[in-house]
Design an enzyme around this catalytic site. Structure first.
Site, mmCIF file in Angstrom:
data_model
loop_
_atom_site.group_PDB
_atom_site.id
_atom_site.type_symbol
_atom_site.label_atom_id
_atom_site.label_comp_id
_atom_site.label_asym_id
_atom_site.label_seq_id
_atom_site.Cartn_x
_atom_site.Cartn_y
_atom_site.Cartn_z
ATOM 1 N N GLU A 64 -27.705 62.092 -12.048
ATOM 2 C CA GLU A 64 -27.544 63.320 -12.841
ATOM 3 C C GLU A 64 -28.420 64.457 -12.335
ATOM 4 O O GLU A 64 -28.058 65.633 -12.429
ATOM 5 C CB GLU A 64 -27.843 63.053 -14.314
ATOM 6 C CG GLU A 64 -26.757 62.270 -15.037
ATOM 7 C CD GLU A 64 -26.904 60.759 -14.908
ATOM 8 O OE1 GLU A 64 -27.793 60.315 -14.142
ATOM 9 O OE2 GLU A 64 -26.147 60.034 -15.563
ATOM 10 N N PHE A 97 -27.483 53.224 -29.377
ATOM 11 C CA PHE A 97 -27.439 52.972 -27.941
ATOM 12 C C PHE A 97 -27.260 54.291 -27.186
ATOM 13 O O PHE A 97 -26.380 55.082 -27.508
ATOM 14 C CB PHE A 97 -26.287 52.017 -27.614
ATOM 15 C CG PHE A 97 -26.134 51.771 -26.140
ATOM 16 C CD1 PHE A 97 -27.147 51.125 -25.433
ATOM 17 C CD2 PHE A 97 -25.009 52.192 -25.458
ATOM 18 C CE1 PHE A 97 -27.029 50.909 -24.068
ATOM 19 C CE2 PHE A 97 -24.883 51.976 -24.082
ATOM 20 C CZ PHE A 97 -25.899 51.331 -23.394
ATOM 21 N N GLN A 98 -28.083 54.508 -26.207
ATOM 22 C CA GLN A 98 -28.085 55.727 -25.384
ATOM 23 C C GLN A 98 -28.211 56.998 -26.224
ATOM 24 O O GLN A 98 -27.668 58.034 -25.887
ATOM 25 C CB GLN A 98 -26.839 55.783 -24.482
ATOM 26 C CG GLN A 98 -26.867 54.686 -23.416
ATOM 27 C CD GLN A 98 -25.876 54.885 -22.301
ATOM 28 O OE1 GLN A 98 -24.815 55.477 -22.486
ATOM 29 N NE2 GLN A 98 -26.204 54.377 -21.120
ATOM 30 N N LYS A 146 -19.915 62.551 -29.573
ATOM 31 C CA LYS A 146 -18.682 61.962 -29.047
ATOM 32 C C LYS A 146 -17.499 62.118 -30.007
ATOM 33 O O LYS A 146 -16.381 62.431 -29.587
ATOM 34 C CB LYS A 146 -18.925 60.475 -28.756
ATOM 35 C CG LYS A 146 -17.735 59.778 -28.124
ATOM 36 C CD LYS A 146 -18.071 58.334 -27.762
ATOM 37 C CE LYS A 146 -16.913 57.696 -26.996
ATOM 38 N NZ LYS A 146 -17.208 56.292 -26.644
ATOM 39 N N MET A 188 -47.843 68.742 2.598
ATOM 40 C CA MET A 188 -48.567 69.778 1.863
ATOM 41 C C MET A 188 -49.738 69.179 1.092
ATOM 42 O O MET A 188 -50.837 69.733 1.058
ATOM 43 C CB MET A 188 -47.605 70.505 0.918
ATOM 44 C CG MET A 188 -48.208 71.701 0.212
ATOM 45 S SD MET A 188 -48.848 72.911 1.382
ATOM 46 C CE MET A 188 -47.448 74.012 1.542
#
Lengths: 582, 176
Positions: free
Chosen positions: A53, A115-116, A165, A483
């Site tokens: 993602e 869930f999630q 959803k 760096m």
């Protein structure tokens, strides 16, 4: 006709002329993906499947930064959403217009540790321009309208829309689709036009100045005001410096251009800033990487600050003349006032000032020696610039290679330089370049990266294969997190804590495993040929693994807490300073 | 003694801000989040819907030098849900806070003393039970501080303060 929430979502994207959307599917966005599937089949919207993602959001950023359109990304709830946060924060820091859609668990499951489930609206609140949790199907269209409007207007930024959803489920509810034509928000009305009185004052301040500097940043890119900036700079014969984010807004081959300023800016840009009596800041924000120690910053200068974001003005450096507005509008009304009042700038007014600047320029602070044994990172970037005629899109990651790219690739056009400035996100370059290439399929797109950064989003090589993106990946491989190692060398007595990149993969094989062309270049004499071959191939991605000087440093450098007149030009300066000889 | 400019910068005075904001979920956390993210301090914060139910009115008291308060006001204005911000301290204004104090009286004499103090401060005893006095008092926050000080000689059981709220005098108004 009544539409489901998911169908409405697609209609909203179409109404906003979205042709490309980056994302990664999951449970909470299944209904949205079902409609995306149909939309793609109809040829309405193209979905780009990233491999993570974070890559999807950086891809959307690259798309937005290289065009004048917003980037759009869609991810699922929970881990999909949290993985997107780095990209969202990156867009926030660099003012990139993004609309990010996250799926959420169904309304009835919110707050139950489902869930999630994660409160992504809460998590992203400090790093978005605005965000929404949609709570009814009726709200989907107006919220999407607001999201695009907020992301694109004023100072651009990321907007997140969290959609539960069940609102997208055709079996739950369907309603008539109405996309609002106009939008008026009483709580959000960015100031576009600059105050004329303030602009007149600015012209007076310019007329009185003897040592002005024009300092322009990313706001000029956002406002598409590069032409106006150039006209303004040339009309008055100002010395012009760009910030890291503003590179390309003023042509770097113009004689008035004195290079980037700041921590790794040029000697002449920083000296000019330090000794100036007037700073004309346009679309920049006096970031700490630009100013160094605020107490030592340009002690004698008056400041004119033009920016669309009032909160950026007088935040770090007090502005004597603040002008809030779109920088393009402000510059155009400044030109109008000049015409009205018949102001003809005296081109030789700053001749004495230019004489001083020319002396600083003669230090030639970016000079380096390239022998025939070990490749210098600077040399690779300089060759890339030559080989691409200075007209490639260049995405970079974060670290030494980023500074080398900023210093040695001379940009003449805006939107060409795609990098993560504010947040400094390693792993940004490759996915951002995908977005650029997708927006500009015919153009040359290069990624300047390092052995540390490239591994942070390396999985996107898979995306590049799937969509045949012929990127040129320039991996400046020194085997170190360069760096950080440089700082350890200067400020931590050469204790290289965890900055040696052990167990690097064989990048050539890795590229080949993904179906790309890989090459390892170890000799300076082979640099140009390898670059030419990669650029010539417009069909395949070339991963060029350049073995460069192991412990090379980026110069010039203003160490943290130092002023613009206290730069290191080379290693000896750093050693002298550490020994207290300075 | 004159103060140098640097010292002047460090003077942190009390500022009272009035905000009108969209009455939306999350608007309050955007404001409180802003203060913690940017290291500003909140002395008190009070919020409720107005006569227009789509709008909430917030009064916020903060401490800072002028430059930092200017930055706070700009950052608040930048929040999408904020409709208007007004620095009340810039105007002639009225400021009030309400407080409930529950005090335990130990003997008859302290009962009388509590009642007397309440009268002097124009506070009301709104409940008495088992020698527990609950007092309601309204006024400027410093008056409430003063009243609390006098109550310290008794046993303070509980204190509830609303935080300050304010309104401008005369025709100035914070309106959409």
């Amino acid at each position: 006709m009544k539409l489901s929430g998911a169908e409405i979502f697609i209609e909203c994207l179409k109404a906003e002329n979205v042709d490309t959307i980056f994302g990664y599917p999951g449970g909470a966005v299944l209904f949205l993906y079902d409609e995306l599937y149909k939309a793609e089949a109809r040829g309405d919207i193209r979905h780009i499947l990233a491999r993570h993602e974070q890559g999807a959001v950086h891809g959307a950023e690259g798309y937005a930064k290289s065009t004048d359109k917003p980037g759009v990304a869609i991810v699922t709830s929970g881990p999909g959403a949290t993985n997107a946060v780095t990209g969202i924060a990156d867009a926030y820091m660099d003012s990139v217009p993004l609309v990010v859609i996250t799926g959420q668990v169904p309304l009835g499951l919110i707050g139950k540790d489902s869930f999630q489930e994660i409160d992504i609206v809460g998590i992203t609140r400090p790093c978005v321009k605005h965000n929404f949790l949609v709570t009814s199907i009726e709200d989907i269209a107006p919220t999407m309208k607001k999201a695009f409007h907020i992301a694109m207007s004023g100072r651009p930024g990321p907007v997140l829309v969290d959609i539960p959803k069940d609102l997208t489920n055709p079996d739950v509810d369907k309603i008539e689709f109405n996309y609002p034509k106009e939008l008026k928000m009483r709580s959000y009305q960015p100031t576009i036009k600059g105050n004329k009185k303030q602009i007149r004052t600015a012209l007076k301040m310019i007329a009185e100045a003897k040592k002005p500097i024009l300092y322009a940043g990313g706001g000029v890119v956002s406002a598409k005001a590069h032409k106006e900036l150039t006209e303004f700079g040339q009309a008055f014969n100002f010395p012009v410096t760009n910030t890291l984010m503003g590179l390309g807004t003023y042509p770097s081959n113009d004689k008035q251009y004195i290079g980037m300023l700041g921590m790794h800016g040029t000697f002449e840009a920083n000296r000019t800033m330090h000794h100036a009596d007037l700073i004309i800041c346009i679309g920049a924000r006096f970031d700490d990487r630009v100013t160094g120690d605020l107490n030592k910053f340009s002690p004698n200068a008056k400041v004119i600050h033009i920016d669309i974001d009032p909160a950026s003005i007088s935040k770090n450096i007090n502005a004597h003349n603040p002008i809030v507005g779109d920088v393009k509008e402000v510059l155009n009304s400044l030109f109008d006032i000049m015409k009205e009042e018949k102001i003809k700038p005296n081109k030789s007014a700053f001749d004495a000032w230019w004489k001083e600047i020319k002396e600083w320029q003669s230090v030639n602070c970016l000079a380096y020696d390239q022998d025939d044994k070990i490749i210098k990172a600077q040399y690779v970037v300089e060759k890339l610039w030559e080989v691409t005629n200075g007209d490639s899109y260049v995405a970079s990651d974060v670290g030494q290679h980023q500074m080398f790219a900023a210093q040695y690739y001379k940009f003449n056009k805006p939107n060409r330089w795609i990098n993560s400035g504010g947040l400094g996100t390693m792993g940004f370059g490759l996915p951002a370049a995908m977005g650029v290439q997708l927006a500009h399929p015919e153009e040359v797109v290069s990624v300047v990266t390092g052995d540390g950064s490239i591994q942070m989003c390396i999985q996107e090589l898979g995306t590049c294969k799937q969509y045949d993106l012929p990127l040129n990946i320039i991996n400046l491989n020194n085997g170190y997190l360069g760096m950080v190692r440089q700082w350890q060398e200067f400020f931590y007595e050469e204790r290289y804590a965890m900055t040696y990149n052990q167990s690097l993969p064989d990048f050539v094989k890795l590229a080949e495993a993904y179906g790309h062309v890989g090459a390892r270049i170890e000799k300076p004499a082979d640099v140009e040929g390898a670059l030419r071959e990669a650029i010539k191939d417009t069909k395949r991605l070339h991963f060029l693994d350049f073995v460069v000087e192991e412990q090379g440093n980026v110069y010039p450098m203003i160490p943290a807490g130092y002023g613009h007149n206290e730069m290191y030009l080379n290693k000896q300066d750093a050693i002298d300073d550490m020994n207290g000889k300075k | 003694m004159f103060k140098t400019q640097k010292e002047e910068k460090q003077i942190r005075s009390r500022h009272i801000l009035s905000l009108l904001m969209e009455n939306e979920t999350g608007a309050l956390s955007r404001v409180s989040g802003l203060f913690s993210q940017r290291g500003y301090n909140i002395e008190s914060l009070t919020v409720a819907p107005t006569d227009d139910p789509t709008l909430s009115r917030m009064t916020l008291v903060t401490k800072g030098n002028d430059a930092s308060v200017e930055q706070i006001v700009k950052q608040l204005n930048k929040l999408i849900d904020i409709v208007k911000v007004m620095e009340l301290s810039d105007y002639s204004h009225i400021e009030r806070e309400i407080m409930f104090v529950k005090v335990a009286a130990t003997n008859m004499e302290s009962c009388a003393s509590i009642k007397r103090m309440a009268d002097i401060f124009r506070a009301n005893v709104i409940d008495v039970k088992n020698k527990m006095y609950t007092i309601e008092i309204t006024g400027r926050p410093d008056k409430l501080d003063g009243f609390l000080e006098t109550m310290e000689e008794h046993k303070i059981i509980e204190v509830v303060r609303s935080g300050a709220m304010g309104i401008t005098r005369g025709s100035n108004a914070l309106k959409v």
